[in-house]
Design a protein around this motif. Structure first.
Motif, PDB file in Angstrom:
ATOM      1  N   GLY A   6     -50.672  15.668  17.048  1.00  0.00           N
ATOM      2  CA  GLY A   6     -51.768  16.611  16.872  1.00  0.00           C
ATOM      3  C   GLY A   6     -53.038  16.149  17.552  1.00  0.00           C
ATOM      4  N   THR A   7     -53.796  17.097  18.056  1.00  0.00           N
ATOM      5  CA  THR A   7     -55.091  16.818  18.649  1.00  0.00           C
ATOM      6  C   THR A   7     -56.080  17.865  18.136  1.00  0.00           C
ATOM      7  OG1 THR A   7     -56.284  16.446  20.745  1.00  0.00           O
ATOM      8  CG2 THR A   7     -54.561  18.140  20.771  1.00  0.00           C
ATOM      9  N   GLN A   8     -57.240  17.406  17.712  1.00  0.00           N
ATOM     10  CA  GLN A   8     -58.220  18.287  17.083  1.00  0.00           C
ATOM     11  C   GLN A   8     -58.999  19.073  18.126  1.00  0.00           C
ATOM     12  OE1 GLN A   8     -59.083  18.754  13.609  1.00  0.00           O
ATOM     13  NE2 GLN A   8     -60.274  20.451  14.504  1.00  0.00           N
ATOM     14  N   LEU A  41     -62.753  30.049  24.493  1.00  0.00           N
ATOM     15  CA  LEU A  41     -62.474  29.587  23.135  1.00  0.00           C
ATOM     16  C   LEU A  41     -63.412  30.219  22.122  1.00  0.00           C
ATOM     17  CD1 LEU A  41     -61.676  25.898  23.993  1.00  0.00           C
ATOM     18  CD2 LEU A  41     -60.197  27.413  22.660  1.00  0.00           C
ATOM     19  N   LYS A  42     -62.882  30.450  20.938  1.00  0.00           N
ATOM     20  CA  LYS A  42     -63.623  31.071  19.850  1.00  0.00           C
ATOM     21  C   LYS A  42     -63.632  30.124  18.644  1.00  0.00           C
ATOM     22  CE  LYS A  42     -61.807  35.632  21.162  1.00  0.00           C
ATOM     23  NZ  LYS A  42     -61.046  36.820  20.687  1.00  0.00           N
ATOM     24  N   PRO A  43     -64.603  30.268  17.765  1.00  0.00           N
ATOM     25  CA  PRO A  43     -64.618  29.406  16.569  1.00  0.00           C
ATOM     26  C   PRO A  43     -63.318  29.483  15.767  1.00  0.00           C
ATOM     27  CG  PRO A  43     -66.727  30.479  16.827  1.00  0.00           C
ATOM     28  CD  PRO A  43     -65.826  31.070  17.872  1.00  0.00           C
ATOM     29  N   GLU A  44     -62.690  30.636  15.762  1.00  0.00           N
ATOM     30  CA  GLU A  44     -61.436  30.771  15.007  1.00  0.00           C
ATOM     31  C   GLU A  44     -60.264  30.047  15.656  1.00  0.00           C
ATOM     32  OE1 GLU A  44     -63.514  33.226  16.022  1.00  0.00           O
ATOM     33  OE2 GLU A  44     -62.378  35.030  16.597  1.00  0.00           O
ATOM     34  N   ASP A  45     -60.460  29.495  16.836  1.00  0.00           N
ATOM     35  CA  ASP A  45     -59.437  28.654  17.466  1.00  0.00           C
ATOM     36  C   ASP A  45     -59.485  27.223  16.940  1.00  0.00           C
ATOM     37  OD1 ASP A  45     -60.137  30.353  20.542  1.00  0.00           O
ATOM     38  OD2 ASP A  45     -58.421  30.681  19.197  1.00  0.00           O
ATOM     39  N   THR A  46     -60.475  26.908  16.138  1.00  0.00           N
ATOM     40  CA  THR A  46     -60.611  25.563  15.589  1.00  0.00           C
ATOM     41  C   THR A  46     -59.407  25.214  14.731  1.00  0.00           C
ATOM     42  OG1 THR A  46     -63.025  25.620  15.615  1.00  0.00           O
ATOM     43  CG2 THR A  46     -61.983  24.097  14.064  1.00  0.00           C
ATOM     44  N   ALA A  47     -58.756  24.101  15.064  1.00  0.00           N
ATOM     45  CA  ALA A  47     -57.546  23.675  14.359  1.00  0.00           C
ATOM     46  C   ALA A  47     -57.057  22.361  14.961  1.00  0.00           C
ATOM     47  CB  ALA A  47     -56.452  24.730  14.472  1.00  0.00           C
ATOM     48  N   VAL A  48     -56.071  21.785  14.313  1.00  0.00           N
ATOM     49  CA  VAL A  48     -55.319  20.701  14.930  1.00  0.00           C
ATOM     50  C   VAL A  48     -54.169  21.342  15.692  1.00  0.00           C
ATOM     51  CG1 VAL A  48     -53.935  18.641  14.553  1.00  0.00           C
ATOM     52  CG2 VAL A  48     -55.929  19.085  13.096  1.00  0.00           C
ATOM     53  N   TYR A  49     -54.047  20.985  16.949  1.00  0.00           N
ATOM     54  CA  TYR A  49     -53.021  21.558  17.810  1.00  0.00           C
ATOM     55  C   TYR A  49     -51.879  20.554  17.980  1.00  0.00           C
ATOM     56  CZ  TYR A  49     -55.901  25.556  18.994  1.00  0.00           C
ATOM     57  OH  TYR A  49     -56.627  26.722  18.937  1.00  0.00           O
ATOM     58  N   ALA A  67     -36.920  24.543  25.153  1.00  0.00           N
ATOM     59  CA  ALA A  67     -38.205  25.218  25.023  1.00  0.00           C
ATOM     60  C   ALA A  67     -39.222  24.257  24.409  1.00  0.00           C
ATOM     61  CB  ALA A  67     -38.069  26.459  24.151  1.00  0.00           C
ATOM     62  N   LYS A  68     -40.452  24.405  24.850  1.00  0.00           N
ATOM     63  CA  LYS A  68     -41.559  23.605  24.323  1.00  0.00           C
ATOM     64  C   LYS A  68     -42.647  24.551  23.835  1.00  0.00           C
ATOM     65  CE  LYS A  68     -40.688  19.666  27.324  1.00  0.00           C
ATOM     66  NZ  LYS A  68     -41.223  18.737  28.353  1.00  0.00           N
ATOM     67  N   GLY A  69     -43.331  24.135  22.806  1.00  0.00           N
ATOM     68  CA  GLY A  69     -44.336  25.021  22.232  1.00  0.00           C
ATOM     69  C   GLY A  69     -45.574  24.303  21.758  1.00  0.00           C
ATOM     70  N   TRP A  70     -46.588  25.095  21.495  1.00  0.00           N
ATOM     71  CA  TRP A  70     -47.824  24.633  20.875  1.00  0.00           C
ATOM     72  C   TRP A  70     -48.035  25.419  19.585  1.00  0.00           C
ATOM     73  CZ3 TRP A  70     -50.686  20.522  22.416  1.00  0.00           C
ATOM     74  CH2 TRP A  70     -50.497  20.036  23.715  1.00  0.00           C
ATOM     75  N   PHE A  71     -48.391  24.708  18.567  1.00  0.00           N
ATOM     76  CA  PHE A  71     -48.718  25.295  17.274  1.00  0.00           C
ATOM     77  C   PHE A  71     -50.076  24.758  16.850  1.00  0.00           C
ATOM     78  CE2 PHE A  71     -44.613  27.181  16.082  1.00  0.00           C
ATOM     79  CZ  PHE A  71     -43.809  26.603  17.049  1.00  0.00           C
ATOM     80  N   ARG A  72     -50.681  25.402  15.880  1.00  0.00           N
ATOM     81  CA  ARG A  72     -51.961  24.902  15.379  1.00  0.00           C
ATOM     82  C   ARG A  72     -52.036  25.098  13.873  1.00  0.00           C
ATOM     83  NH1 ARG A  72     -55.987  29.428  18.157  1.00  0.00           N
ATOM     84  NH2 ARG A  72     -55.414  31.196  16.805  1.00  0.00           N
ATOM     85  N   GLN A  73     -52.860  24.273  13.268  1.00  0.00           N
ATOM     86  CA  GLN A  73     -53.031  24.355  11.828  1.00  0.00           C
ATOM     87  C   GLN A  73     -54.491  24.114  11.482  1.00  0.00           C
ATOM     88  OE1 GLN A  73     -50.407  21.829   9.548  1.00  0.00           O
ATOM     89  NE2 GLN A  73     -50.643  23.110   7.733  1.00  0.00           N
ATOM     90  N   ALA A  74     -55.093  25.120  10.875  1.00  0.00           N
ATOM     91  CA  ALA A  74     -56.471  25.010  10.409  1.00  0.00           C
ATOM     92  C   ALA A  74     -56.454  24.551   8.950  1.00  0.00           C
ATOM     93  CB  ALA A  74     -57.172  26.352  10.549  1.00  0.00           C
ATOM     94  N   PRO A  75     -57.535  23.971   8.478  1.00  0.00           N
ATOM     95  CA  PRO A  75     -57.584  23.500   7.088  1.00  0.00           C
ATOM     96  C   PRO A  75     -57.264  24.611   6.103  1.00  0.00           C
ATOM     97  CG  PRO A  75     -59.449  22.650   8.311  1.00  0.00           C
ATOM     98  CD  PRO A  75     -58.765  23.641   9.218  1.00  0.00           C
ATOM     99  N   GLY A  76     -56.343  24.339   5.186  1.00  0.00           N
ATOM    100  CA  GLY A  76     -55.985  25.291   4.158  1.00  0.00           C
ATOM    101  C   GLY A  76     -55.059  26.410   4.609  1.00  0.00           C
ATOM    102  N   LYS A  77     -54.634  26.338   5.859  1.00  0.00           N
ATOM    103  CA  LYS A  77     -53.756  27.396   6.389  1.00  0.00           C
ATOM    104  C   LYS A  77     -52.422  26.813   6.820  1.00  0.00           C
ATOM    105  CE  LYS A  77     -57.377  30.523   7.994  1.00  0.00           C
ATOM    106  NZ  LYS A  77     -57.860  31.358   9.135  1.00  0.00           N
ATOM    107  N   GLU A  78     -51.442  27.692   6.926  1.00  0.00           N
ATOM    108  CA  GLU A  78     -50.131  27.276   7.362  1.00  0.00           C
ATOM    109  C   GLU A  78     -50.130  27.064   8.880  1.00  0.00           C
ATOM    110  OE1 GLU A  78     -46.772  29.101   5.322  1.00  0.00           O
ATOM    111  OE2 GLU A  78     -45.783  29.351   7.260  1.00  0.00           O
ATOM    112  N   ARG A  79     -49.251  26.183   9.314  1.00  0.00           N
ATOM    113  CA  ARG A  79     -49.108  25.978  10.747  1.00  0.00           C
ATOM    114  C   ARG A  79     -48.660  27.278  11.406  1.00  0.00           C
ATOM    115  NH1 ARG A  79     -46.534  20.394  12.684  1.00  0.00           N
ATOM    116  NH2 ARG A  79     -48.102  19.834  11.110  1.00  0.00           N
TER     117      ARG A  79
END
Length: 125
Positions: free
Chosen positions: A118-120, A84-92, A32-44
């Motif tokens: 990661g890609t911003q 896309l929404k502003p709340e999607d902003t993160a490192v992916y 399995a392969k996945g995508w995760f994201r992490q915004a500043p100050g938040k958990e992945r």
């Protein structure tokens, strides 16, 4: 083993982006392969995952907007992100679950062994 994610950028709300992740050094065709994201100050957090036979799972926040896919010949995984929404902003981050059950999908980031750099993604309102 190396995972290289690409495709991030700065876009406006409502725009689309397609992330790509290339794996090298090992074939992950049955994992399995996945995508995760992490915004500043938040958990992945989990975004989407796909099993080797194409079953998918999505976080509620991205259902209907994001689509994960894979190409086992090229050893690639993709994330098409629409509306896309502003709340999607993160490192992916792309990741591979090398130890999961065959054909299964796990959504916990601690269960994924291999990670890309990661890609911003930045979405402006």
């Amino acid at each position: 083993v190396q995972l290289l994610a690409s495709g991030g950028g700065l876009v406006q709300a409502g725009d689309s982006l397609r992330l790509s992740c290339a794996a090298s050094g090992r074939t992950f065709n049955t994992n399995a392969k996945g995508w995760f994201r992490q915004a500043p100050g938040k958990e992945r957090e989990f975004v989407a995952a796909i099993s080797w036979i194409g079953a998918t799972s999505y976080a509620d926040s991205v259902k209907g907007r994001f689509t994960i896919s894979r190409d086992n010949v090229k050893n690639m995984v993709y994330l098409q992100m629409n509306s896309l929404k502003p709340e999607d902003t993160a490192v992916y981050y792309c990741a591979v679950d090398a130890g999961g059950p065959l054909g299964g999908i796990r959504v916990g980031y601690r269960e994924y062994e291999y990670w890309g750099q990661g890609t911003q993604v930045t979405v402006s309102s």
